[in-house]
Structure formats: C-alpha cells, structure tokens
Scaffold this active site. Structure first.
Site, PDB file in Angstrom:
ATOM      1  N   VAL A  32     -20.357  -4.317  12.044  1.00 36.11           N
ATOM      2  CA  VAL A  32     -19.992  -5.237  11.340  1.00 36.11           C
ATOM      3  C   VAL A  32     -18.754  -5.913  11.711  1.00 36.11           C
ATOM      4  O   VAL A  32     -17.809  -5.129  11.858  1.00 36.11           O
ATOM      5  CB  VAL A  32     -19.986  -4.959   9.916  1.00 36.11           C
ATOM      6  N   CYS A  33     -18.606  -7.117  11.748  1.00 30.53           N
ATOM      7  CA  CYS A  33     -17.328  -7.950  11.830  1.00 30.53           C
ATOM      8  C   CYS A  33     -17.353  -9.104  11.063  1.00 30.53           C
ATOM      9  O   CYS A  33     -18.433  -9.378  10.213  1.00 30.53           O
ATOM     10  CB  CYS A  33     -16.943  -8.233  13.527  1.00 30.53           C
ATOM     11  N   GLU A  34     -16.202  -9.712  10.962  1.00 31.53           N
ATOM     12  CA  GLU A  34     -16.017 -10.946   9.835  1.00 31.53           C
ATOM     13  C   GLU A  34     -17.221 -11.850   9.936  1.00 31.53           C
ATOM     14  O   GLU A  34     -17.834 -12.319   9.142  1.00 31.53           O
ATOM     15  CB  GLU A  34     -14.662 -11.607   9.911  1.00 31.53           C
TER      16      GLU A  34
END
Length: 477
Positions: free
Chosen positions: A394-396
């Site tokens: 998960v990243c932004e």
C-alpha cells in the site's frame, strides 16, 4: 487538506493513460513534434475539451458517490463543457467530487427515510433530479463564469512562469515530496495547471517541476559514495530505480535519515526550475512515473538537450550539497557514536510503540501478527506467522513505490518457490480479503485508520532486500 490532495491525485492518476496519450500525440504530431500533422492534431481539442473533463468528473464522482455519483457527475460535466469556451479540466476536478458528495448524502437520506423496497426507485429519481438541475445550472451559468476564471488564471500563471519567483516553488515541492505528499502536489496541483497550459501553448513547465529526477539522483549518488558494503548496494539499487524507473519514493527514507538533506533537494530543485525557465522548456504531458526516459520522451525535440542539461545541473548541485552534509556529519567519531546511540534508542521506542499498536489493533483470530525491526530490518524473533494467502503493498496513490515493492516481493517469492498472491493498492482501496498489508513506516498510522482490522508489516525502505528475506522466512514458518 491531505485527503483533498489525495482525492485530486486519485482523479488524475486514474486517468493518467489518456493524459500521456494526448502528450504522445502532441510530441509526435504537434507544433513542437517530429512530424507535424494538422489532421491528426484535430484529435487533441475534443479530448481536452470534452473527453478528459468528463472522465475526471466521472472519477471524482465515483470516489465520493459510487457508481451513481459517477454517472450524475458525468452528465453535469458534459453540460459544463458545452457552455464553456475554455477547457473545464480544473472545473471537472471540483464539480465532479462535489456532485458525488451530494449524491452520497442523498443516498444516505433515502436509505434512512424511505420504506423498505422503495430505495432503488426513490434513489434513481433523486439522482436524476440532481443530474437535471445541476446540468442546467452548469450549462446556463457556471460555464461562462468558469471561462472568465480560466482566462484570468492563465494570465496569472504566465506572470508567475516568466517571473523570477518560480524557482522558490522548490521550497514547497521538495519537502512535500519527502513527507509523502508527492502525489497530491504533482497530481492534485501541478498536473491540472500543466494540462491547462499545455492546451494553450502545446507544452508546460509545470509538468517538469515535481517530476525532475535530478535532485533525488544527487542525494543517492552522495549516499552511494559515502557508504560501503550492503548499504552501498542498497543505495545503488535505489539510484537505478529512482532515475530510470521513475519511482522517487525510494530516496525519501535516505533523506529522512538525515533531514538536513532536504536543503540539498531544495537547492537542486531550484537549480532545475531556474534552468527550465531560462531555456523556456516544457513537457507536452505529465511524466508519470518520473523516469528520465519518460521525462525526456515527453519534451519537444528542440527542448531535449536543455532539459537533460537542467536535470544534470540539478543533480550536481544536489550531490555537492549532500556530499558536504553527509561528510560534515561523519567527521567526528564521537559525534557519530552519539548519534548512533540516540538513533538506536529512538528506534527501540518506535518498535515498542509499534508492537503495542499491533497488539491493540490486530484481532486474535487474524492470520498474521508481524513486526519490523527498524534497526536491523529483521523479524526473525517475531511470532510464527500462519499461512498467508494474499499480501497487499500500500502507498498513497497505489502506484510507484507499492507497485515496485510488490514486484520485488513477487520475484523473491518466485526464487524461493513460495506461492502467495501479491498485489498493490492505494490507501483508499485496500482489498477486504487481504491478509497482510505492507507499507512504509511513515504511512502506517494512515493505513491503520483505513484498514483497522488488518495486520501490518511496515518497512523502512521498499528497496531493503533483507526485510523481504526476513518476511519470507517468517511466512515459511
């Protein structure tokens, strides 16, 4: 404010393919292109004036109001495009989410107030009334007002671009990138401005400001020269991924280890912007990801040499400042030992807090309970991990660093002949059926709020191969 930036960023990156496609048409057949073709260039205006605004409005409406909000937003934006003499790209990024939010609130009221069995009927009627009323208002009133606003803002942008103040934008852009606001800044602010300017002039300097790989390259080069053994290999890997792969997030942890390096990034960024201004260069579309290949491929052929020179100079300035800062912090062995001791204590406090958070947030019946030793990047002393069927990075924005991390873990798993499904997503779209979430440690608190009943494995750096190896060892247990 961060959520609003994420919303704008989500609208842009979900439609980044069409933005780059228009850029390629401009690059090859536009007024700055290799083979000017007036007939093919006729494709550009309808895309900018109608298709792209509707897609942006659809995406914004869907992010807040679901499928019904997306459809209603599309109709409203279409009415806006018919009455405006200027591209309504910025207007679509505001009106689309607004309509989605209104539809969402109306659906909530319908769900609470309407008798069981009539929700679909009343919901569709209410959504249609919203669509009709806002489409008429947009067609009759908003379009012309927006056209006047675009003309006024374009004049202001031209004054900013040709003034001596634009390089100071690096004072905001570079620190924002390091603290993982790169996607809101690039997709939410600079990309819409660049699209608007590219529509008018055929290219835009705003596409180059955040995507410039030079400042990050300078920092990583300095780290590569100042470190040894495994640390040097890590810096080298990050350097190639950042400069050629375009994933700038890999150098953020290096800067956060020495926060003073933000000054190096600012100086390199200011140098790059100053050179872009001096040579009057721009890109025809948003280079995303910010790879040097895509960076140069999307600039006009007469600008290519000047853009490469600007990137090189920004990297040199960043490198010189970084080299001095890193050298200054390692001159005194005593000071180095003290800093190392303080860092170790801070990391132990972070580990204790993280373990407490995991104990409080992970349910007893969940499949995974993992922790990440921030000092040694080893979880060999973590509790045994039962079977995991799906891992999500998960990243932004769900692009860039998370996609890179997922690809690296997949490669490692394949080498170990260990089968686990691995994918990546944005913070707002974490799959419900994921068993383990991997994210950067600075994003952990946000991920915990987005998916409070999941297990987490925070990383200090997505390029840390030892962390992946330790994770796989734990999964095998």
């Amino acid at each position: 404010m961060r959520k609003f930036g994420q919303l704008l960023g989500g609208m842009i990156w979900q439609n980044i393919t069409i933005i780059i496609s228009v850029g390629i048409i401009h690059e090859i057949f536009g007024i700055y292109g290799w083979w000017y073709n007036e007939k093919i260039l006729l494709l550009v205006n309808p895309i900018y004036n109608t298709l792209l605004p509707i897609l942006l409005g659809y995406t914004g409406g869907k992010l807040l109001g679901g499928q019904r909000g997306a459809v209603v937003a599309s109709i409203v934006i279409y009415g806006l495009t018919l009455s405006s003499s200027a591209p309504v790209i910025l207007g679509a990024m505001i009106v689309g989410p607004l309509i989605g939010w209104i539809v969402q609130k109306c659906d909530q009221v319908v769900t609470r107030k309407v008798p069981v069995g009539y929700e679909l009927l009343v919901g569709n009627v209410v959504a249609s009334l919203i669509a009709v009323s806002f489409t008429i208002v947009s067609f009759l009133f908003v379009g012309q007002v927006f056209s006047d606003g675009v003309k006024w803002s374009t004049e202001i942008l031209e004054q900013i671009i040709y003034s001596g103040w634009l390089p100071l934008a690096a004072v905001i852009i570079e620190p924002a990138k390091v603290f993982f606001f790169n996607n809101p800044v690039n997709y939410g602010v600079l990309a819409p401005l660049g699209i608007q300017q590219a529509k008018e002039l055929g290219k835009s300097i705003f596409f180059l400001l955040e995507s410039n790989p030079g400042p990050g390259l300078g920092v990583l080069l300095a780290y590569w020269l100042k470190t040894k053994a495994e640390q040097r290999k890590g810096a080298q890997l990050a350097l190639f991924i950042q400069f050629f792969g375009g994933i700038h997030e890999v150098y953020f942890p290096y800067v956060l280890r020495k926060p003073l390096l933000i000054l190096s990034l600012i100086m390199g960024g200011m140098t790059g912007i100053f050179m872009f201004q001096m040579f009057d260069v721009g890109a025809v579309s948003l280079p995303s990801p910010g790879s040097i290949f895509l960076f140069t491929a999307l600039v006009p052929k007469e600008d290519m040499v000047f853009v490469l020179l600007s990137v090189l100079l920004s990297a040199m300035i960043s490198f010189c400042c970084s080299f001095f800062i890193l050298d200054a912090s390692t001159k005194s062995p005593t000071k180095q030992e003290n800093l190392k001791q303080i860092t170790a204590l801070n990391q132990l406090e972070t580990i204790d807090k993280l373990n407490k958070d995991l104990k409080d947030t992970v349910l007893p019946n969940q499949k995974v309970a993992a922790r990440n030793d921030l000092q040694s990047n080893s979880i060999s002393d973590a509790p045994p991990i039962p079977k995991v069927e799906r891992i999500t990075f998960v990243c932004e924005a769900g692009l860039g660093s998370s996609a890179m991390g997922a690809a690296m873990l997949k490669r490692k798993l394949k080498q170990e002949n260990f089968i686990v499904e691995v994918d990546n997503s944005s913070v707002d779209e974490i799959p419900e059926n994921t068993d383990l979430i991997i994210c950067h440690q600075r994003l952990l608190s946000i991920v915990q709020k987005a998916a409070p009943e999941k297990a987490y494995y925070p990383l200090h750096s997505f390029t840390d191969m030892e962390a992946y190896k330790s994770l796989i060892d734990c999964l095998k247990k």
